[in-house]
Design an enzyme around this catalytic site. Structure first.
Site, PDB file in Angstrom:
ATOM      1  N   LYS A   1     -18.766 -29.622  33.489  1.00 34.58           N
ATOM      2  CA  LYS A   1     -18.500 -31.022  33.809  1.00 34.58           C
ATOM      3  C   LYS A   1     -17.643 -31.671  32.715  1.00 34.58           C
ATOM      4  O   LYS A   1     -16.522 -31.260  32.513  1.00 34.58           O
ATOM      5  CB  LYS A   1     -19.831 -31.741  34.044  1.00 34.58           C
ATOM      6  CG  LYS A   1     -20.783 -30.984  34.996  1.00 34.58           C
ATOM      7  CD  LYS A   1     -20.208 -30.879  36.376  1.00 34.58           C
ATOM      8  CE  LYS A   1     -20.966 -30.089  37.423  1.00 34.58           C
ATOM      9  NZ  LYS A   1     -22.067 -29.242  37.147  1.00 34.58           N
TER      10      LYS A   1
ATOM     11  N   ASP B   1     -31.136 -32.422  29.360  1.00 34.41           N
ATOM     12  CA  ASP B   1     -29.874 -32.084  30.020  1.00 34.41           C
ATOM     13  C   ASP B   1     -28.934 -33.254  29.753  1.00 34.41           C
ATOM     14  O   ASP B   1     -29.105 -34.343  30.304  1.00 34.41           O
ATOM     15  CB  ASP B   1     -30.138 -31.885  31.523  1.00 34.41           C
ATOM     16  CG  ASP B   1     -28.885 -31.501  32.300  1.00 34.41           C
ATOM     17  OD1 ASP B   1     -27.773 -31.810  31.821  1.00 34.41           O
ATOM     18  OD2 ASP B   1     -29.022 -30.919  33.389  1.00 34.41           O
TER      19      ASP B   1
ATOM     20  N   ARG C   1     -21.285  -8.870  25.216  1.00 31.62           N
ATOM     21  CA  ARG C   1     -22.454  -9.588  25.753  1.00 31.62           C
ATOM     22  C   ARG C   1     -23.222 -10.219  24.595  1.00 31.62           C
ATOM     23  O   ARG C   1     -23.694 -11.348  24.679  1.00 31.62           O
ATOM     24  CB  ARG C   1     -23.357  -8.657  26.575  1.00 31.62           C
ATOM     25  CG  ARG C   1     -24.671  -9.323  26.956  1.00 31.62           C
ATOM     26  CD  ARG C   1     -25.447  -8.650  28.082  1.00 31.62           C
ATOM     27  NE  ARG C   1     -25.365  -7.218  28.124  1.00 31.62           N
ATOM     28  CZ  ARG C   1     -25.982  -6.383  27.259  1.00 31.62           C
ATOM     29  NH1 ARG C   1     -26.737  -6.853  26.282  1.00 31.62           N
ATOM     30  NH2 ARG C   1     -25.834  -5.077  27.384  1.00 31.62           N
TER      31      ARG C   1
ATOM     32  N   TYR D   1     -30.966 -32.736  38.905  1.00 34.21           N
ATOM     33  CA  TYR D   1     -29.956 -32.001  39.673  1.00 34.21           C
ATOM     34  C   TYR D   1     -30.656 -31.019  40.626  1.00 34.21           C
ATOM     35  O   TYR D   1     -31.574 -30.294  40.207  1.00 34.21           O
ATOM     36  CB  TYR D   1     -29.023 -31.270  38.698  1.00 34.21           C
ATOM     37  CG  TYR D   1     -28.131 -30.264  39.379  1.00 34.21           C
ATOM     38  CD1 TYR D   1     -27.233 -30.657  40.372  1.00 34.21           C
ATOM     39  CD2 TYR D   1     -28.187 -28.921  39.053  1.00 34.21           C
ATOM     40  CE1 TYR D   1     -26.435 -29.739  41.014  1.00 34.21           C
ATOM     41  CE2 TYR D   1     -27.387 -27.993  39.686  1.00 34.21           C
ATOM     42  CZ  TYR D   1     -26.509 -28.407  40.669  1.00 34.21           C
ATOM     43  OH  TYR D   1     -25.728 -27.489  41.304  1.00 34.21           O
TER      44      TYR D   1
HETATM   45  C1  LIG Z   1     -26.969 -32.555  35.522  1.00 34.08           C
HETATM   46  C2  LIG Z   1     -26.656 -31.118  35.853  1.00 34.08           C
HETATM   47  N1  LIG Z   1     -27.333 -30.146  35.256  1.00 34.08           N
HETATM   48  C3  LIG Z   1     -27.090 -28.834  35.530  1.00 34.08           C
HETATM   49  C4  LIG Z   1     -26.129 -28.462  36.441  1.00 34.08           C
HETATM   50  C5  LIG Z   1     -25.892 -27.003  36.722  1.00 34.08           C
HETATM   51  O1  LIG Z   1     -24.737 -26.565  36.070  1.00 34.08           O
HETATM   52  P1  LIG Z   1     -23.745 -25.431  36.627  1.00 34.08           P
HETATM   53  O2  LIG Z   1     -23.227 -25.898  37.947  1.00 34.08           O
HETATM   54  O3  LIG Z   1     -22.721 -25.323  35.555  1.00 34.08           O
HETATM   55  O4  LIG Z   1     -24.579 -24.197  36.765  1.00 34.08           O
HETATM   56  C6  LIG Z   1     -25.388 -29.457  37.095  1.00 34.08           C
HETATM   57  C7  LIG Z   1     -24.369 -29.092  38.095  1.00 34.08           C
HETATM   58  O5  LIG Z   1     -23.921 -29.909  38.858  1.00 34.08           O
HETATM   59  C8  LIG Z   1     -25.666 -30.822  36.789  1.00 34.08           C
HETATM   60  O6  LIG Z   1     -25.002 -31.818  37.400  1.00 34.08           O
END
Ligand SMILES: Cc1ncc(COP(=O)(O)O)c(C=O)c1O
Length: 385
Positions: free
Chosen positions: A200, A175, A51, A103
């Site tokens: 992604k 992000d 961890r 998101y």
């Molecule tokens: C722009 C963006 N940020 C954060 C996330 C969250 O990531 P995760 O699905 O890996 O938890 C996503 C998921 O689709 C996303 O598209």
């Protein structure tokens, strides 16, 4: 050669990497272990419990720091786990200013998990940096931006927001999931924290769920490492390995995502049955100039609305697609189509969602790296001519 001198396309492959210490393995082994033998209490080789740290995860974390031009990388069990760790830097009473078309899962985490612990979130349009200034109070600790935004493809001026954040001693987190460091490097534009859903483009093959943070500042890194270990939402060695393998081809995949994205955005923009296409590469995109200044290209994420803005027409199109798969997520080698209102953004109330343009007829495409002629033919049979 010093790591710093490597260009991006070499950093994806070599950044922060060394042959494994045991047998010189070029790819780090998948250290599928929870614990490590000690010769005496505390007598270990840098790893005591997975961890806290695991060699395969460390190899990924070093790669993340390298490709984002940061100093410290942290890998998590998901993108949301990475965001969760950032918000845990805050205290009750603190305020966060965030973009309003982010998101849906990030919005849900902020609103439904953290608001009840006394953290206040302002969700606002950020295309104009002056608007952000209006929301800054002495309690503001963090500005959270996504650019390009999901799914409206708005572009936020990272450099301008960073200047504002620095002036008020506020942390800026970006992000960078949609753009990836192939297209934009937020740290070079003044961000303090770069976050990824590595699920992604970084992973790139739709086979892992992983999150990432990159920072430069040691004190900030130490606080985040503490939260990572104390809360424990780490990714496993297998997922670390797969993400690291994905990163090694990020630059070649992104090049093709951008080429195919451009061809499809132009195809849709010229289609008589399409009302509106959202893609930052268009000269009439409201933030095109900022996109051109801070991005190297415009990516493979596109949203569009069929003529008449009918929910039923949008659903018919996504159901008919054959090469594009109707699915959540984005950034993999395969093309995906999504209906944000009922899928990725369903957790945002309709009124809030529609304020930022996420209407019921909106379709989002993650353009993959297949032969673009097949992708266009697929859209043609689904939309009609
Ligand atoms: C722009 C963006 N940020 C954060 C996330 C969250 O990531 P995760 O699905 O890996 O938890 C996503 C998921 O689709 C996303 O598209």
């Amino acid at each position: 050669m010093s790591e710093k001198k490597l260009k991006f396309n070499s950093k994806t492959i070599h950044g922060g990497q060394q042959p494994d210490k045991a047998y010189g393995a070029v790819m780090p082994p998948i250290y599928q272990t929870s614990t490590y033998a000690q010769t005496t209490p505390g007598g270990h080789q840098g790893f005591e419990y997975s961890r806290s740290a695991n060699p395969t995860r460390t190899a990924l974390e070093n790669s993340l720091a390298s490709i984002e031009n940061g100093t410290y990388g942290l890998a998590f069990a998901s993108g949301l786990a990475a965001i969760d760790a950032v918000i845990k830097l805050l205290n009750p009473g603190d305020e966060v200013i965030s973009t309003n078309d982010l998101y849906g899962g990030s919005y849900r985490l902020f609103k439904q998990v953290f608001e009840k612990f006394g953290i206040k979130f302002h969700f606002i349009g950020m295309q104009n940096t002056d608007t952000i200034a209006e929301y800054i109070t002495e309690k503001t600790r963090l500005i959270w931006i996504e650019t390009p935004t999901n799914p409206m493809m708005n572009v936020i001026d990272i450099k301008a927001v960073s200047a504002l954040a620095k002036k008020h001693d506020i942390l800026l987190a970006v992000d960078n999931t949609f753009a990836t460091p192939y297209l934009q490097v937020p740290m070079d534009l003044g961000a303090d924290i770069v976050m990824h859903s590595a699920t992604k483009y970084l992973g790139g093959h739709s086979d892992v769920v992983v999150g990432a943070l990159v920072v430069k500042d040691k004190e900030l890194a130490d606080k985040l490492y503490f939260i990572q270990n104390a809360s424990g939402a780490v990714c496993g060695p297998m997922d670390s390995f797969l993400t690291l393998r994905g990163i090694k081809t990020l630059h070649v995949r992104m090049q093709r995502h951008c080429e195919n994205g451009r061809a499809i955005a132009e195809y849709l923009a010229n289609h008589p049955k399409i009302e509106k296409v959202y893609w930052p590469g268009f000269e009439d995109h409201p933030n095109h100039d900022i996109a051109k200044a801070q991005m190297n290209d415009f990516g493979g994420m596109i949203s569009f609305i069929p003529k008449g803005s009918s929910y039923d027409d949008a659903i018919k199109i996504v159901e008919k697609l054959e090469v594009f798969t109707l699915a959540e997520s984005l950034g993999g080698v395969e093309s995906l189509a999504g209906h944000p209102a009922s899928m990725t953004h369903a957790s945002i109330p309709k009124v809030e969602r529609e304020k930022s343009g996420v209407v019921d007829a909106l379709i989002r495409l993650s353009v993959g790296i297949e032969d673009v002629a097949d992708l266009i033919a697929d859209l043609e049979q689904a939309i009609g001519v």
